[in-house]
Design an enzyme around this catalytic site. Structure first.
Site, short mmCIF file in Angstrom:
data_model
loop_
_atom_site.label_atom_id
_atom_site.label_comp_id
_atom_site.label_asym_id
_atom_site.label_seq_id
_atom_site.Cartn_x
_atom_site.Cartn_y
_atom_site.Cartn_z
N ASP A 166 0.79 -1.24 0.00
CA ASP A 166 0.00 0.00 0.00
C ASP A 166 0.82 1.29 0.00
OD1 ASP A 166 -1.91 -1.93 0.23
OD2 ASP A 166 -2.74 -1.25 2.13
N VAL A 199 3.12 0.28 4.28
CA VAL A 199 2.40 1.08 5.29
C VAL A 199 0.97 0.57 5.46
CG1 VAL A 199 3.80 3.09 4.81
CG2 VAL A 199 1.65 2.81 3.58
N LYS A 234 -6.64 -4.87 -3.10
CA LYS A 234 -7.30 -5.50 -1.94
C LYS A 234 -8.32 -4.55 -1.33
CE LYS A 234 -3.54 -4.28 1.29
NZ LYS A 234 -4.27 -3.52 2.28
N CYS A 270 -2.28 -2.17 7.88
CA CYS A 270 -2.24 -3.15 6.79
C CYS A 270 -1.04 -4.09 6.88
CB CYS A 270 -2.31 -2.44 5.45
SG CYS A 270 -3.95 -1.68 5.22
N1 TIU Z 1 -2.66 0.52 4.22
C1 TIU Z 1 -3.15 0.83 5.41
O1 TIU Z 1 -2.50 0.67 6.43
N2 TIU Z 1 -4.39 1.44 5.43
C2 TIU Z 1 -4.83 2.30 6.41
O2 TIU Z 1 -5.95 2.76 6.40
N3 TIU Z 1 -3.90 2.65 7.36
C3 TIU Z 1 -4.03 3.54 8.37
O3 TIU Z 1 -3.12 3.60 9.19
N4 TIU Z 1 -5.08 4.32 8.43
#
Ligand code: TIU
Length: 232
Positions: free
Chosen positions: A31, A164, A136, A169
């Site tokens: 992500d 991240v 996803k 995630c």
């Molecule tokens: N990719 C992921 O971690 N999505 C989120 O929404 N993360 C947050 O920390 N909000």
């Protein structure tokens, strides 16, 4: 002397060294999308410090270059939804401040909608041709995707996990992977959170209790262990 053993790479990690065979290991980049990382984007518009995420970009660039040179399997993921939101459960859709929810207009297009500029991966870490990108709808990369099948086809049993955010995630994916029998090495400098204390404790949770979810290392140690494949 000849041996039938596959070449193994050993990386200093916690709670102990992580050993893997490159042929059965994939690098997972989770992500690294503009909506989460770009200054002026959705993540920052929620009051988050994107610098906490952007510090992962430089080490990830080095890691990607080396992983490509070492011919590791590389898989990218993106969190997001169909334009009609039919794959977004109401419980997720209703989260967050009104006007800053999934599907609302954001600084880089509709927030977390597939096909929008903000949904795509940042330029610095653009997937190379042929590298799979898994879209996803959830936090975990295994939920409602074909990631498990893709890894099984390639006989992958070990994952190097980056991206991240650490406690959302990345953590969800590591937990899903662990339950499916994959071994996971999480690279501390290649994962990031808007909340430094969640990042720290998230990593601690992975390596605690003898590596309850996996192992944690630093990417320079992995690059050194990969040796000749390392790209400066
Ligand atoms: N990719 C992921 O971690 N999505 C989120 O929404 N993360 C947050 O920390 N909000």
């Amino acid at each position: 002397m000849t041996t039938d053993q596959p070449p193994l790479v050993r990386v200093p990690a916690r709670p102990g060294p992580y050993t893997f065979e490159p042929a059965t290991t994939a690098l997972l980049v989770i992500d690294m999308q503009r909506d989460f990382l770009e200054p002026g984007g959705f993540g920052e518009s929620l009051g988050n410090d994107v610098g906490e995420l952007r510090r992962t970009i430089a080490p990830l660039r080095r890691l990607l270059a080396t992983a490509r040179a070492a011919a590791l399997t590389i898989v990218h993921t993106r969190e997001g939804h169909l334009p009609d939101l039919s794959d977004c459960p109401p419980a997720k859709l209703q989260r967050g401040a009104p006007s800053k929810r999934i599907g609302d207009p954001g600084p880089y297009g509709r927030i977390l909608i597939r096909g929008e500029y903000g949904h795509d991966i940042i330029d610095e870490l653009a997937p190379a041709p042929g590298e799979p990108v898994i879209d996803k709808p959830g936090k975990g990369a295994f939920y409602a995707t074909d990631l498990d099948g893709l890894l099984a086809e390639r006989l992958i049993t070990s994952l190097i996990v980056t991206g991240v955010t650490t406690e959302v995630c990345v953590h969800t994916t590591v937990r899903e992977a662990n339950d499916r029998g994959y071994e996971c090495l999480v690279l501390a400098d290649c994962v990031g959170s808007y909340f430094p204390r969640f990042h720290e404790v998230g990593l601690e949770m992975i390596a605690a209790q003898g590596g309850i979810f996996g192992w944690v290392a630093e990417s320079p140690d992995l690059l050194a262990a990969l040796g000749p494949a390392t790209v400066a």
